[in-house]
Design a protein around this motif. Structure first.
Motif, PDB file in Angstrom:
ATOM      1  N   GLY A   1      24.538  75.549  -1.730  1.00  0.00           N
ATOM      2  CA  GLY A   1      25.335  74.206  -1.173  1.00  0.00           C
ATOM      3  C   GLY A   1      24.777  73.240  -2.261  1.00  0.00           C
ATOM      4  O   GLY A   1      25.586  72.297  -2.865  1.00  0.00           O
ATOM      5  N   LEU A   2      23.706  72.870  -2.385  1.00  0.00           N
ATOM      6  CA  LEU A   2      23.139  71.477  -2.961  1.00  0.00           C
ATOM      7  C   LEU A   2      22.245  72.256  -4.122  1.00  0.00           C
ATOM      8  O   LEU A   2      22.492  71.775  -5.137  1.00  0.00           O
ATOM      9  N   ALA A   3      21.083  72.974  -3.802  1.00  0.00           N
ATOM     10  CA  ALA A   3      20.118  73.379  -4.933  1.00  0.00           C
ATOM     11  C   ALA A   3      20.944  74.149  -5.999  1.00  0.00           C
ATOM     12  O   ALA A   3      20.613  73.994  -7.165  1.00  0.00           O
TER      13      ALA A   3
ATOM     14  N   SER B   1      17.163  72.119   0.631  1.00  0.00           N
ATOM     15  CA  SER B   1      18.149  72.323  -0.579  1.00  0.00           C
ATOM     16  C   SER B   1      18.280  70.903  -1.342  1.00  0.00           C
ATOM     17  O   SER B   1      18.618  71.100  -2.497  1.00  0.00           O
ATOM     18  N   ALA B   2      18.421  69.823  -0.610  1.00  0.00           N
ATOM     19  CA  ALA B   2      18.732  68.446  -1.306  1.00  0.00           C
ATOM     20  C   ALA B   2      17.536  67.986  -2.027  1.00  0.00           C
ATOM     21  O   ALA B   2      17.795  67.272  -2.862  1.00  0.00           O
TER      22      ALA B   2
ATOM     23  N   VAL C   1      21.140  63.944   4.268  1.00  0.00           N
ATOM     24  CA  VAL C   1      21.903  62.754   3.997  1.00  0.00           C
ATOM     25  C   VAL C   1      21.009  61.587   3.365  1.00  0.00           C
ATOM     26  O   VAL C   1      21.421  61.009   2.187  1.00  0.00           O
ATOM     27  N   ALA C   2      19.974  61.618   3.949  1.00  0.00           N
ATOM     28  CA  ALA C   2      18.965  60.532   3.234  1.00  0.00           C
ATOM     29  C   ALA C   2      18.721  60.610   1.810  1.00  0.00           C
ATOM     30  O   ALA C   2      18.560  59.779   1.151  1.00  0.00           O
ATOM     31  N   ARG C   3      18.171  62.166   1.573  1.00  0.00           N
ATOM     32  CA  ARG C   3      17.952  62.452   0.269  1.00  0.00           C
ATOM     33  C   ARG C   3      19.187  62.469  -0.562  1.00  0.00           C
ATOM     34  O   ARG C   3      19.028  61.709  -1.678  1.00  0.00           O
ATOM     35  N   MET C   4      20.354  62.764  -0.189  1.00  0.00           N
ATOM     36  CA  MET C   4      21.597  62.907  -1.189  1.00  0.00           C
ATOM     37  C   MET C   4      21.818  61.189  -1.353  1.00  0.00           C
ATOM     38  O   MET C   4      22.181  60.926  -2.415  1.00  0.00           O
TER      39      MET C   4
ATOM     40  N   LEU D   1      13.386  78.613  -3.782  1.00  0.00           N
ATOM     41  CA  LEU D   1      12.461  77.738  -3.026  1.00  0.00           C
ATOM     42  C   LEU D   1      13.103  77.542  -1.959  1.00  0.00           C
ATOM     43  O   LEU D   1      12.224  77.508  -0.740  1.00  0.00           O
ATOM     44  N   VAL D   2      14.095  77.211  -1.596  1.00  0.00           N
ATOM     45  CA  VAL D   2      14.781  77.135  -0.588  1.00  0.00           C
ATOM     46  C   VAL D   2      14.737  78.025   0.600  1.00  0.00           C
ATOM     47  O   VAL D   2      14.327  78.312   1.666  1.00  0.00           O
TER      48      VAL D   2
END
Length: 286
Positions: free
Chosen positions: A104-106, A202-203, A278-281, A210-211
């Motif tokens: 999804g993100l990584a 993942s973010a 959310v905070a990371r993105m 790694l995830v």
């Protein structure tokens, strides 16, 4: 020339779109997940596990004596889906959940498409929500496939006119299916918590592997630490602490204490994991 940027006036009645349609973005994400061959193969593999367990138990007759779920499956087919959920939730279900969260993100970052998504008129918070819904869809499908395959296999191969509980009472078919549905929903909540944590990891990285390592490795570490008596005081913070309590749905009456504790713990992990993602993105460089 003035220091202000010029603005293009749109014709009357036409509004400039400031964000992509949320429903269309969600539909695209869910369609992508459902059409990914790796995800379909994972679901197929999960569907075969209850069939394999049921076939082996039907051929061998199951373990003689004992009070565990393996012994309870003999002639009691509706125990099979709960047994299959308990076995798969310790490794396979978290692995598949983490795999989807990693994609999804990584995975998007590794493929160079995350930058485009962040620049697109979607919104960073909504992007995390969309990815979280994708992970949730896979969780529901994975857990549902295991439960449905277990029910069908239990009824066809093992056979059952109801459910003999671990307490020795017999439940009619309708109530027995309700117990299976409860176990399925409880397991889905636990995997959703795993998915939220995996999405947060993942973010922070561009490496999908790694995830997977961090998520599954963390669950294994939790399991090892739980087995150390001197660390009993740490048990309340382990996401896996009550996973074996899924079998409590087969008691009569249902033993709710550990099940409710597991729901609260999973809810906390879900909230923390989603908030961290959310905070990371929100602060991620484009």
């Amino acid at each position: 020339m003035t220091g202000t940027a010029s603005r293009v006036e749109l014709p009357s009645g036409i509004r400039q779109r400031t964000s992509a349609p949320f429903g269309r973005v969600v539909s695209s994400e869910l369609s992508w997940i459902l059409h990914r061959p790796r995800n379909l193969l994972a679901l197929l593999g999960l569907a075969l596990i209850p069939v394999l367990i049921g076939t082996v138990l039907a051929i061998t007759g199951g373990p003689s004596g004992g009070t565990g779920l393996f012994s309870a499956v003999a002639g009691n087919g509706l125990v099979l889906p709960v047994l299959a959920l308990m076995l798969t939730q310790n490794l396979l279900l978290p692995l598949i959940t983490a795999m989807v969260a990693a994609d999804g993100l990584a995975g998007e970052a590794a493929n160079g498409t995350l930058r485009g998504l962040l620049l697109a008129p979607i919104g960073r918070v909504r992007l995390v929500v969309v990815k979280a819904l994708g992970v949730l869809l896979m969780v529901v499908l994975a857990v549902g496939v295991v439960a449905l395959s277990g029910v069908l296999t239990g009824l066809l191969i093992v056979g059952s006119d109801g459910l003999v509980t671990l307490s020795g009472t017999t439940l009619p078919l309708g109530e027995a299916l309700g117990r299976v549905a409860l176990a399925t929903a409880w397991c889905a909540v636990q995997m959703a918590a795993v998915g939220a944590v995996a999405l947060a990891i993942s973010a922070t990285t561009e490496h999908s592997l790694l995830v997977l390592i961090a998520t599954v490795g963390g669950l294994i570490v939790f399991g090892v630490l739980e087995a150390i008596p001197s660390l009993e005081w740490l048990k309340p913070i382990f996401i896996t602490a009550d996973w074996y309590s899924i079998s409590d749905v087969l008691s009569d009456p249902i033993r709710w204490n550990n099940l409710v504790d597991g729901l609260w713990r999973a809810g906390c992990y879900t909230l923390v994991g989603f908030s961290a993602a959310v905070a990371r993105m929100a602060t991620k460089d484009t």
